[in-house]
Design a protein around this motif. Structure first.
Motif, PDB file in Angstrom:
ATOM      1  N   GLU A  63     -10.258  17.824   7.834  1.00  0.00           N
ATOM      2  CA  GLU A  63     -10.398  18.042   9.267  1.00  0.00           C
ATOM      3  C   GLU A  63     -11.232  16.934   9.906  1.00  0.00           C
ATOM      4  OE1 GLU A  63     -11.892  21.968   9.988  1.00  0.00           O
ATOM      5  OE2 GLU A  63     -10.426  22.921   8.636  1.00  0.00           O
ATOM      6  N   PHE A  64     -10.898  16.618  11.144  1.00  0.00           N
ATOM      7  CA  PHE A  64     -11.677  15.615  11.870  1.00  0.00           C
ATOM      8  C   PHE A  64     -11.755  16.028  13.333  1.00  0.00           C
ATOM      9  CE2 PHE A  64      -7.370  14.331  12.662  1.00  0.00           C
ATOM     10  CZ  PHE A  64      -7.359  13.652  13.869  1.00  0.00           C
ATOM     11  N   ASP A  65     -12.760  15.523  14.033  1.00  0.00           N
ATOM     12  CA  ASP A  65     -12.964  15.864  15.442  1.00  0.00           C
ATOM     13  C   ASP A  65     -12.116  14.964  16.327  1.00  0.00           C
ATOM     14  OD1 ASP A  65     -14.853  17.918  15.020  1.00  0.00           O
ATOM     15  OD2 ASP A  65     -16.419  16.411  14.677  1.00  0.00           O
ATOM     16  N   LEU A  66     -11.320  15.595  17.155  1.00  0.00           N
ATOM     17  CA  LEU A  66     -10.468  14.848  18.079  1.00  0.00           C
ATOM     18  C   LEU A  66     -11.297  14.380  19.272  1.00  0.00           C
ATOM     19  CD1 LEU A  66      -7.372  14.272  18.099  1.00  0.00           C
ATOM     20  CD2 LEU A  66      -7.177  16.117  19.768  1.00  0.00           C
ATOM     21  N   PRO A  67     -11.159  13.122  19.688  1.00  0.00           N
ATOM     22  CA  PRO A  67     -11.898  12.658  20.867  1.00  0.00           C
ATOM     23  C   PRO A  67     -11.495  13.444  22.115  1.00  0.00           C
ATOM     24  CG  PRO A  67     -10.959  10.808  19.647  1.00  0.00           C
ATOM     25  CD  PRO A  67     -10.363  12.046  19.063  1.00  0.00           C
ATOM     26  N   ASP A  68     -12.393  13.513  23.072  1.00  0.00           N
ATOM     27  CA  ASP A  68     -12.109  14.197  24.334  1.00  0.00           C
ATOM     28  C   ASP A  68     -11.512  13.226  25.341  1.00  0.00           C
ATOM     29  OD1 ASP A  68     -13.105  16.692  23.510  1.00  0.00           O
ATOM     30  OD2 ASP A  68     -15.161  16.075  23.989  1.00  0.00           O
ATOM     31  N   ARG A  69     -10.651  13.750  26.213  1.00  0.00           N
ATOM     32  CA  ARG A  69     -10.117  12.949  27.309  1.00  0.00           C
ATOM     33  C   ARG A  69     -11.092  12.999  28.474  1.00  0.00           C
ATOM     34  NH1 ARG A  69      -4.690  15.109  29.564  1.00  0.00           N
ATOM     35  NH2 ARG A  69      -5.971  16.042  31.192  1.00  0.00           N
ATOM     36  N   ASP A  70     -11.274  11.870  29.150  1.00  0.00           N
ATOM     37  CA  ASP A  70     -12.197  11.780  30.278  1.00  0.00           C
ATOM     38  C   ASP A  70     -11.583  12.472  31.495  1.00  0.00           C
ATOM     39  OD1 ASP A  70     -13.947  11.142  32.264  1.00  0.00           O
ATOM     40  OD2 ASP A  70     -13.758   8.967  32.066  1.00  0.00           O
ATOM     41  N   PRO A  71     -12.128  13.616  31.912  1.00  0.00           N
ATOM     42  CA  PRO A  71     -11.530  14.328  33.046  1.00  0.00           C
ATOM     43  C   PRO A  71     -11.788  13.651  34.387  1.00  0.00           C
ATOM     44  CG  PRO A  71     -13.531  15.441  32.342  1.00  0.00           C
ATOM     45  CD  PRO A  71     -13.305  14.319  31.363  1.00  0.00           C
ATOM     46  N   ALA A  72     -12.743  12.719  34.416  1.00  0.00           N
ATOM     47  CA  ALA A  72     -13.089  12.076  35.677  1.00  0.00           C
ATOM     48  C   ALA A  72     -12.206  10.876  35.997  1.00  0.00           C
ATOM     49  CB  ALA A  72     -14.553  11.638  35.645  1.00  0.00           C
ATOM     50  N   ALA A  73     -11.568  10.299  34.986  1.00  0.00           N
ATOM     51  CA  ALA A  73     -10.750   9.107  35.192  1.00  0.00           C
ATOM     52  C   ALA A  73      -9.377   9.488  35.751  1.00  0.00           C
ATOM     53  CB  ALA A  73     -10.588   8.358  33.870  1.00  0.00           C
ATOM     54  N   PRO A  74      -8.704   8.553  36.446  1.00  0.00           N
ATOM     55  CA  PRO A  74      -7.328   8.811  36.879  1.00  0.00           C
ATOM     56  C   PRO A  74      -6.456   9.211  35.685  1.00  0.00           C
ATOM     57  CG  PRO A  74      -8.164   6.816  37.902  1.00  0.00           C
ATOM     58  CD  PRO A  74      -9.193   7.235  36.892  1.00  0.00           C
ATOM     59  N   TYR A  75      -5.504  10.117  35.919  1.00  0.00           N
ATOM     60  CA  TYR A  75      -4.794  10.778  34.822  1.00  0.00           C
ATOM     61  C   TYR A  75      -4.171   9.795  33.830  1.00  0.00           C
ATOM     62  CZ  TYR A  75      -1.372  13.626  32.349  1.00  0.00           C
ATOM     63  OH  TYR A  75      -0.622  14.220  31.386  1.00  0.00           O
ATOM     64  N   LEU A  76      -3.336   8.889  34.289  1.00  0.00           N
ATOM     65  CA  LEU A  76      -2.629   7.999  33.367  1.00  0.00           C
ATOM     66  C   LEU A  76      -3.593   7.098  32.608  1.00  0.00           C
ATOM     67  CD1 LEU A  76       0.556   7.022  35.431  1.00  0.00           C
ATOM     68  CD2 LEU A  76       0.365   8.671  33.556  1.00  0.00           C
ATOM     69  N   ARG A  77      -4.632   6.600  33.302  1.00  0.00           N
ATOM     70  CA  ARG A  77      -5.620   5.766  32.621  1.00  0.00           C
ATOM     71  C   ARG A  77      -6.384   6.585  31.587  1.00  0.00           C
ATOM     72  NH1 ARG A  77     -10.356   3.673  36.160  1.00  0.00           N
ATOM     73  NH2 ARG A  77      -8.612   2.861  37.401  1.00  0.00           N
ATOM     74  N   ALA A  78      -6.737   7.826  31.954  1.00  0.00           N
ATOM     75  CA  ALA A  78      -7.472   8.680  31.020  1.00  0.00           C
ATOM     76  C   ALA A  78      -6.649   8.972  29.771  1.00  0.00           C
ATOM     77  CB  ALA A  78      -7.857   9.986  31.712  1.00  0.00           C
ATOM     78  N   VAL A  79      -5.357   9.244  29.951  1.00  0.00           N
ATOM     79  CA  VAL A  79      -4.486   9.521  28.800  1.00  0.00           C
ATOM     80  C   VAL A  79      -4.362   8.285  27.910  1.00  0.00           C
ATOM     81  CG1 VAL A  79      -2.112  10.034  28.125  1.00  0.00           C
ATOM     82  CG2 VAL A  79      -3.210  11.375  29.927  1.00  0.00           C
ATOM     83  N   ASP A  84      -5.863   5.719  22.770  1.00  0.00           N
ATOM     84  CA  ASP A  84      -6.536   4.632  22.029  1.00  0.00           C
ATOM     85  C   ASP A  84      -7.621   5.188  21.114  1.00  0.00           C
ATOM     86  OD1 ASP A  84      -5.005   2.607  23.145  1.00  0.00           O
ATOM     87  OD2 ASP A  84      -6.464   2.106  24.705  1.00  0.00           O
ATOM     88  N   ALA A  85      -8.412   6.122  21.656  1.00  0.00           N
ATOM     89  CA  ALA A  85      -9.508   6.697  20.872  1.00  0.00           C
ATOM     90  C   ALA A  85      -8.990   7.528  19.704  1.00  0.00           C
ATOM     91  CB  ALA A  85     -10.395   7.558  21.783  1.00  0.00           C
ATOM     92  N   ILE A  86      -7.899   8.259  19.911  1.00  0.00           N
ATOM     93  CA  ILE A  86      -7.319   9.038  18.814  1.00  0.00           C
ATOM     94  C   ILE A  86      -6.798   8.110  17.719  1.00  0.00           C
ATOM     95  CG2 ILE A  86      -5.471  10.626  18.162  1.00  0.00           C
ATOM     96  CD1 ILE A  86      -5.703  11.852  20.966  1.00  0.00           C
ATOM     97  N   ALA A  87      -6.163   7.016  18.117  1.00  0.00           N
ATOM     98  CA  ALA A  87      -5.667   6.052  17.123  1.00  0.00           C
ATOM     99  C   ALA A  87      -6.811   5.501  16.279  1.00  0.00           C
ATOM    100  CB  ALA A  87      -4.921   4.912  17.819  1.00  0.00           C
ATOM    101  N   VAL A  88      -7.940   5.221  16.918  1.00  0.00           N
ATOM    102  CA  VAL A  88      -9.114   4.751  16.171  1.00  0.00           C
ATOM    103  C   VAL A  88      -9.598   5.829  15.206  1.00  0.00           C
ATOM    104  CG1 VAL A  88     -11.533   4.057  16.383  1.00  0.00           C
ATOM    105  CG2 VAL A  88      -9.821   3.097  17.941  1.00  0.00           C
ATOM    106  N   ALA A  89      -9.617   7.083  15.657  1.00  0.00           N
ATOM    107  CA  ALA A  89     -10.042   8.182  14.785  1.00  0.00           C
ATOM    108  C   ALA A  89      -9.130   8.317  13.578  1.00  0.00           C
ATOM    109  CB  ALA A  89     -10.079   9.490  15.583  1.00  0.00           C
ATOM    110  N   TRP A  90      -7.819   8.205  13.800  1.00  0.00           N
ATOM    111  CA  TRP A  90      -6.879   8.242  12.669  1.00  0.00           C
ATOM    112  C   TRP A  90      -7.172   7.104  11.695  1.00  0.00           C
ATOM    113  CZ3 TRP A  90      -1.231   8.893  14.843  1.00  0.00           C
ATOM    114  CH2 TRP A  90      -1.102  10.157  15.426  1.00  0.00           C
ATOM    115  N   LYS A  91      -7.357   5.918  12.264  1.00  0.00           N
ATOM    116  CA  LYS A  91      -7.574   4.745  11.420  1.00  0.00           C
ATOM    117  C   LYS A  91      -8.825   4.912  10.567  1.00  0.00           C
ATOM    118  CE  LYS A  91      -7.220  -0.287  11.767  1.00  0.00           C
ATOM    119  NZ  LYS A  91      -7.014  -1.427  12.704  1.00  0.00           N
ATOM    120  N   ASP A  92      -9.884   5.459  11.144  1.00  0.00           N
ATOM    121  CA  ASP A  92     -11.121   5.697  10.402  1.00  0.00           C
ATOM    122  C   ASP A  92     -10.905   6.700   9.271  1.00  0.00           C
ATOM    123  OD1 ASP A  92     -12.442   3.953  12.064  1.00  0.00           O
ATOM    124  OD2 ASP A  92     -13.355   5.528  13.308  1.00  0.00           O
TER     125      ASP A  92
END
Length: 264
Positions: A63-79, A84-92
């Motif tokens: 099990e690993f902790d999934l990064p959170d999406r930034d709710p304050a950023a514009p939707y498409l940029r936040a996604v 990107d952050a999830i890909a880094v988590a997978w890679k780690d």
């Protein structure tokens, strides 16, 4: 070399697993399970249950902790940043648990092809130069589970179906040249923005799970009931996954069922 297997696991019922999915899980060296926080503990618990039910060999489950999406950023940029952050988590996790390569499996709700970003995140790893092959085992989608639960056809004869999101329905209204709309990822009940006369709705939450809930009828009659039921279920469980089908009158009308198996 990492052999990545994306496995559709349906909508929460272990019986949704295909034999191909079970075989792929048992063939994996490692299965990664994402944790999304206490509010969605049911989701990780279901994945744990599925693994416990079907794994019979030496497959490791991490099990690993999934990064959170930034709710304050514009939707498409936040996604985009979130992926990107999830890909880094997978890679780690891959570097930590499969340093010499091997077979990695990820369990995807529904099917990886339908409003899920696992395939796009995996493409980030390949674009980054990671040596990786990829295979997909399809799963039962929430759309299939919805139409099956209500015992309705997805389309009318010879007519198209539009699959969209609550965000797009709210922004653009009823799509042109469609008499049937399947709406996903709708946190705000965007059907409230439509002119309801002549529209039928089939709604479902937690499809395939023990606390599945279903409501169907004319939008005029059941919109308020859906909104109230959805709010009550979300409060009880801390999260909700739901989907609905809308259809303009073409000779097929919904029969109001009221909520079923609410678990309240």
């Amino acid at each position: 070399m990492i052999d990545l297997h994306l496995i559709g696991i349906g909508t929460g019922n272990p019986d949704h697993l295909t034999r191909a999915a079970i075989a792929a899980m048992n063939a994996a060296d490692l299965i990664l399970l994402p944790r999304k926080g206490d509010a969605k503990s049911d989701l990780i618990d279901l994945r744990r249950t599925i693994c416990a039910d079907v794994l019979s060999g030496a497959t490791r489950v991490v099990e690993f902790d999934l990064p959170d999406r930034d709710p304050a950023a514009p939707y498409l940029r936040a996604v985009d940043q979130w992926h990107d952050a999830i890909a880094v988590a997978w890679k780690d996790e891959i570097a930590r648990h499969l340093p010499n390569g091997g077979r990695l499996a990820l369990l995807v709700w529904g099917d990886p092809s339908l409003y899920d970003s696992t395939l796009r995140i995996a493409d980030r790893l390949r674009a980054d130069g990671s040596a990786m092959t990829m295979k997909v085992e399809p799963g039962i989608t929430s759309l299939q589970a919805l139409t099956a639960a209500h015992a309705i056809p997805l389309n009318t004869v010879g007519a198209p179906v539009v699959i969209t999101t609550g965000r797009r329905l709210r922004a653009g209204g009823w799509p042109a040249n469609a008499d049937t709309i399947a709406v996903m990822l709708d946190g705000d009940c965007a059907f409230q923005t439509l002119d309801p006369p002549g529209i039928s709705i089939w709604w479902g939450a937690y499809l395939g799970m023990a606390h599945q809930a279903l409501i169907a009828g004319s939008l005029d009659d059941v919109a308020a009931e859906i909104i109230q039921t959805r709010a009550a279920l979300r409060k009880r469980h801390g999260w909700i996954m739901d989907i609905y089908l809308l259809r303009r009158a073409t000779g097929w009308s919904a029969v109001s069922t009221g909520p079923v198996s609410l678990g309240l």
